[in-house]
Design a protein around this motif. Sequence first.
Motif, PDB file in Angstrom:
ATOM      1  N   TYR A   1       7.574  12.156   6.616  1.00 64.21           N
ATOM      2  CA  TYR A   1       8.787  12.944   6.827  1.00 64.21           C
ATOM      3  C   TYR A   1       8.696  13.868   8.034  1.00 64.21           C
ATOM      4  CZ  TYR A   1      10.786  11.304   2.440  1.00 64.21           C
ATOM      5  OH  TYR A   1      11.313  10.499   1.447  1.00 64.21           O
ATOM      6  N   SER A   2       7.496  14.132   8.505  1.00 61.64           N
ATOM      7  CA  SER A   2       7.342  14.944   9.714  1.00 61.64           C
ATOM      8  C   SER A   2       7.509  14.115  10.973  1.00 61.64           C
ATOM      9  CB  SER A   2       5.964  15.617   9.729  1.00 61.64           C
ATOM     10  OG  SER A   2       4.936  14.643   9.807  1.00 61.64           O
ATOM     11  N   GLY A   3       7.482  12.796  10.825  1.00 61.03           N
ATOM     12  CA  GLY A   3       7.651  11.908  11.976  1.00 61.03           C
ATOM     13  C   GLY A   3       6.413  11.789  12.833  1.00 61.03           C
ATOM     14  N   THR A   4       5.258  12.164  12.291  1.00 57.43           N
ATOM     15  CA  THR A   4       4.023  12.136  13.078  1.00 57.43           C
ATOM     16  C   THR A   4       3.095  11.007  12.665  1.00 57.43           C
ATOM     17  OG1 THR A   4       3.021  13.729  11.535  1.00 57.43           O
ATOM     18  CG2 THR A   4       4.101  14.620  13.506  1.00 57.43           C
TER      19      THR A   4
ATOM     20  N   SER B   1      15.753   9.004  12.614  1.00 56.55           N
ATOM     21  CA  SER B   1      14.723   8.603  13.577  1.00 56.55           C
ATOM     22  C   SER B   1      13.385   8.299  12.911  1.00 56.55           C
ATOM     23  CB  SER B   1      14.532   9.714  14.620  1.00 56.55           C
ATOM     24  OG  SER B   1      14.069  10.905  14.000  1.00 56.55           O
ATOM     25  N   LEU B   2      13.355   8.342  11.585  1.00 54.91           N
ATOM     26  CA  LEU B   2      12.106   8.133  10.862  1.00 54.91           C
ATOM     27  C   LEU B   2      12.080   6.759  10.201  1.00 54.91           C
ATOM     28  CD1 LEU B   2      11.825  11.612   9.077  1.00 54.91           C
ATOM     29  CD2 LEU B   2      10.957  10.943  11.332  1.00 54.91           C
ATOM     30  N   HIS B   3      10.891   6.319   9.827  1.00 51.92           N
ATOM     31  CA  HIS B   3      10.762   5.067   9.083  1.00 51.92           C
ATOM     32  C   HIS B   3       9.766   5.270   7.955  1.00 51.92           C
ATOM     33  CE1 HIS B   3       7.572   4.915  12.155  1.00 51.92           C
ATOM     34  NE2 HIS B   3       6.870   4.193  11.288  1.00 51.92           N
ATOM     35  N   PHE B   4       9.903   4.459   6.910  1.00 56.40           N
ATOM     36  CA  PHE B   4       9.129   4.665   5.701  1.00 56.40           C
ATOM     37  C   PHE B   4       8.475   3.377   5.200  1.00 56.40           C
ATOM     38  CE2 PHE B   4      12.275   7.937   6.143  1.00 56.40           C
ATOM     39  CZ  PHE B   4      11.549   9.092   5.880  1.00 56.40           C
ATOM     40  N   ILE B   5       8.506   2.365   6.027  1.00 56.24           N
ATOM     41  CA  ILE B   5       7.793   1.106   5.786  1.00 56.24           C
ATOM     42  C   ILE B   5       7.084   0.728   7.076  1.00 56.24           C
ATOM     43  CG2 ILE B   5       7.997  -1.355   5.248  1.00 56.24           C
ATOM     44  CD1 ILE B   5      10.540  -0.758   3.707  1.00 56.24           C
ATOM     45  N   ILE B   6       5.836   0.307   6.970  1.00 55.47           N
ATOM     46  CA  ILE B   6       5.108  -0.203   8.135  1.00 55.47           C
ATOM     47  C   ILE B   6       4.720  -1.651   7.856  1.00 55.47           C
ATOM     48  CG2 ILE B   6       3.149   0.077   9.689  1.00 55.47           C
ATOM     49  CD1 ILE B   6       2.939   2.978   8.742  1.00 55.47           C
TER      50      ILE B   6
ATOM     51  N   ILE C   1       4.018   1.587   2.517  1.00 56.85           N
ATOM     52  CA  ILE C   1       5.259   2.343   2.304  1.00 56.85           C
ATOM     53  C   ILE C   1       4.917   3.799   2.000  1.00 56.85           C
ATOM     54  CG2 ILE C   1       6.373   0.272   1.371  1.00 56.85           C
ATOM     55  CD1 ILE C   1       6.390   1.825  -1.373  1.00 56.85           C
ATOM     56  N   THR C   2       5.930   4.630   2.083  1.00 59.58           N
ATOM     57  CA  THR C   2       5.745   6.055   1.859  1.00 59.58           C
ATOM     58  C   THR C   2       5.341   6.373   0.426  1.00 59.58           C
ATOM     59  OG1 THR C   2       6.825   8.215   1.901  1.00 59.58           O
ATOM     60  CG2 THR C   2       8.224   6.308   1.413  1.00 59.58           C
ATOM     61  N   GLY C   3       4.323   7.205   0.300  1.00 59.55           N
ATOM     62  CA  GLY C   3       3.969   7.762  -0.996  1.00 59.55           C
ATOM     63  C   GLY C   3       4.392   9.215  -1.106  1.00 59.55           C
ATOM     64  N   ASP C   4       4.970   9.750  -0.014  1.00 66.74           N
ATOM     65  CA  ASP C   4       5.451  11.131  -0.022  1.00 66.74           C
ATOM     66  C   ASP C   4       6.813  11.250  -0.686  1.00 66.74           C
ATOM     67  OD1 ASP C   4       3.212  11.980   1.365  1.00 66.74           O
ATOM     68  OD2 ASP C   4       4.164  11.774   3.322  1.00 66.74           O
ATOM     69  N   ALA C   5       7.572  10.171  -0.680  1.00 70.64           N
ATOM     70  CA  ALA C   5       8.920  10.198  -1.238  1.00 70.64           C
ATOM     71  C   ALA C   5       8.868  10.335  -2.752  1.00 70.64           C
ATOM     72  CB  ALA C   5       9.667   8.917  -0.858  1.00 70.64           C
ATOM     73  N   PRO C   6       9.913  10.875  -3.359  1.00 73.69           N
ATOM     74  CA  PRO C   6       9.973  10.896  -4.827  1.00 73.69           C
ATOM     75  C   PRO C   6       9.981   9.484  -5.381  1.00 73.69           C
ATOM     76  CG  PRO C   6      12.067  11.573  -3.873  1.00 73.69           C
ATOM     77  CD  PRO C   6      11.091  11.511  -2.754  1.00 73.69           C
ATOM     78  N   ILE C   7       9.629   9.346  -6.633  1.00 75.75           N
ATOM     79  CA  ILE C   7       9.381   8.032  -7.238  1.00 75.75           C
ATOM     80  C   ILE C   7      10.551   7.064  -7.104  1.00 75.75           C
ATOM     81  CG2 ILE C   7       8.904   6.861  -9.428  1.00 75.75           C
ATOM     82  CD1 ILE C   7       7.147   9.309 -10.129  1.00 75.75           C
ATOM     83  N   PRO C   8      11.804   7.454  -7.338  1.00 76.79           N
ATOM     84  CA  PRO C   8      12.881   6.468  -7.207  1.00 76.79           C
ATOM     85  C   PRO C   8      12.983   5.873  -5.814  1.00 76.79           C
ATOM     86  CG  PRO C   8      13.780   8.681  -7.461  1.00 76.79           C
ATOM     87  CD  PRO C   8      12.325   8.752  -7.804  1.00 76.79           C
ATOM     88  N   LEU C   9      12.619   6.652  -4.805  1.00 75.54           N
ATOM     89  CA  LEU C   9      12.666   6.128  -3.437  1.00 75.54           C
ATOM     90  C   LEU C   9      11.483   5.210  -3.147  1.00 75.54           C
ATOM     91  CD1 LEU C   9      13.909   9.335  -1.607  1.00 75.54           C
ATOM     92  CD2 LEU C   9      15.225   7.309  -2.238  1.00 75.54           C
TER      93      LEU C   9
ATOM     94  N   SER D   1       0.854  -1.178   0.000  1.00 76.01           N
ATOM     95  CA  SER D   1       0.000   0.000   0.000  1.00 76.01           C
ATOM     96  C   SER D   1       0.897   1.238   0.000  1.00 76.01           C
ATOM     97  CB  SER D   1      -0.902   0.019   1.239  1.00 76.01           C
ATOM     98  OG  SER D   1      -1.608   1.239   1.327  1.00 76.01           O
ATOM     99  N   ILE D   2       0.678   2.123  -0.951  1.00 74.97           N
ATOM    100  CA  ILE D   2       1.493   3.333  -1.080  1.00 74.97           C
ATOM    101  C   ILE D   2       0.660   4.507  -0.588  1.00 74.97           C
ATOM    102  CG2 ILE D   2       2.823   4.783  -2.663  1.00 74.97           C
ATOM    103  CD1 ILE D   2       3.120   2.342  -4.477  1.00 74.97           C
ATOM    104  N   ARG D   3       1.042   5.058   0.557  1.00 69.42           N
ATOM    105  CA  ARG D   3       0.244   6.083   1.231  1.00 69.42           C
ATOM    106  C   ARG D   3       1.040   7.362   1.469  1.00 69.42           C
ATOM    107  NH1 ARG D   3      -3.987   4.839   4.426  1.00 69.42           N
ATOM    108  NH2 ARG D   3      -4.204   7.112   4.426  1.00 69.42           N
TER     109      ARG D   3
END
Length: 437
Positions: free
Chosen positions: A345-348, A423-428, A376-384, A338-340
Amino acid sequence: MKITVVAVVAVVLVAACAIVLITHESKSSEVEINSQLRVFGNADGNYTIDQNDLDLIDDILAGKENFSDHPLADANHDGKITEDDKTLVQQIINGDTCTVYHYNTCSTGDYVVSTQWPVKSALATGSANMLWLLTMAGVNDMVHGISYSSSSPPDPTLFPTYSKMESIGGSSTKMPIDNASSYISKYNVTAIISDKTATTVDKDSVEPQYEEMNVDVIRVAPASVDVDEFCSQLFLIGFLFQTEDACKNIAEWWIGLQNEINSKLNGVEKKTAITCNGTATTKGLWISAGTSDYVDVIRAAGGEYALDDSVLTSYSSGAYFSTSDTWLYNYDFDYIVSIRTNDWYSGTIDDTDKYESSLDILSHTKAYENHDAYVITGDAPIPLRIAYTAAVLYPEIFSEDWADSLNQEFMDKFTDLDIDLSSLHFIISYDMAYGKA
């Protein structure tokens, strides 16, 4: 300037490639840029206009090369090669103000437009993908207004300048002329940058009105996942705004990343996966398929997309799956991704809430039951997004730390953002959502 061609017949353009060196994992490797700058005057069909294009036009005039093999050599787009084409290309090389001709990418068919060059002041539609394209192209300081919906404003952590701008149109698909007029006058705007969708800044009704105001409409595909296709869009913006160096650096980096993924997965059995995005509505949860860019994320990450076009009934890019549906259970897939968007990036971010709202409706699938469903993060640019997806599908090859390091590298190299991602994560994962990590 006015649109010069409303519709074009498909033309096969043979792109030249350039080889550059890039360092990945402390190893030097050759990277080929195969993306094409679709601007007339780019005679050799690579990603830039330079002396080589002048030389090729000379060869066409001398009968040493065929015009039919180099359709972009026709710099002034008048259907023939003359000294006038050389003059225009020389103006471009010199950086002189002129009118250039290029392809607009459009959902109903690409077409040729004329644009006042160079562009120094613009407005843009404000989807997250568009804002990343503008950021990656290094043109943020020349974009003076954007349009977006109140439900999806620019992320203030990633796009601090854009987040302070009021929306011109109340939607990322609208740019009302009445609202934009004051911006056009105040900032001497000469261009609108729009998404490729024909109904965005409507191609048939709104675009001609802007052209009558001497404001050019430039259409791009900021959600393209294929690196060559995306970089073709990137190079167009870079050319029009004269920020080519920034675009070349991004292209080299992304191509190097994609090459690394492809190389490490050579001979590895493909994992099957599906993607979904958003939360369930009364219609159900949106499952990507068909023409969806999210399908391409799975493929770019080395996976095989598990759904075929038979799931497409009412839409071309996916289908809804509700609690009363069973059609998804007819497919076997190893993973759900799921891409959300929002809060990464705000850590919230609330892991449990994000996971449940994204995937709960799919809890009876085997992938979910096996704890192989991820957000996974959908806020990151596409390559990420591709990198994090690769880490989900092939954790024994691509670690989450590897994707995180790429994330930090990208932010440090290609943005002005001062973000410490440690301190952040981009996969749940399932375990993270339910306290079993």
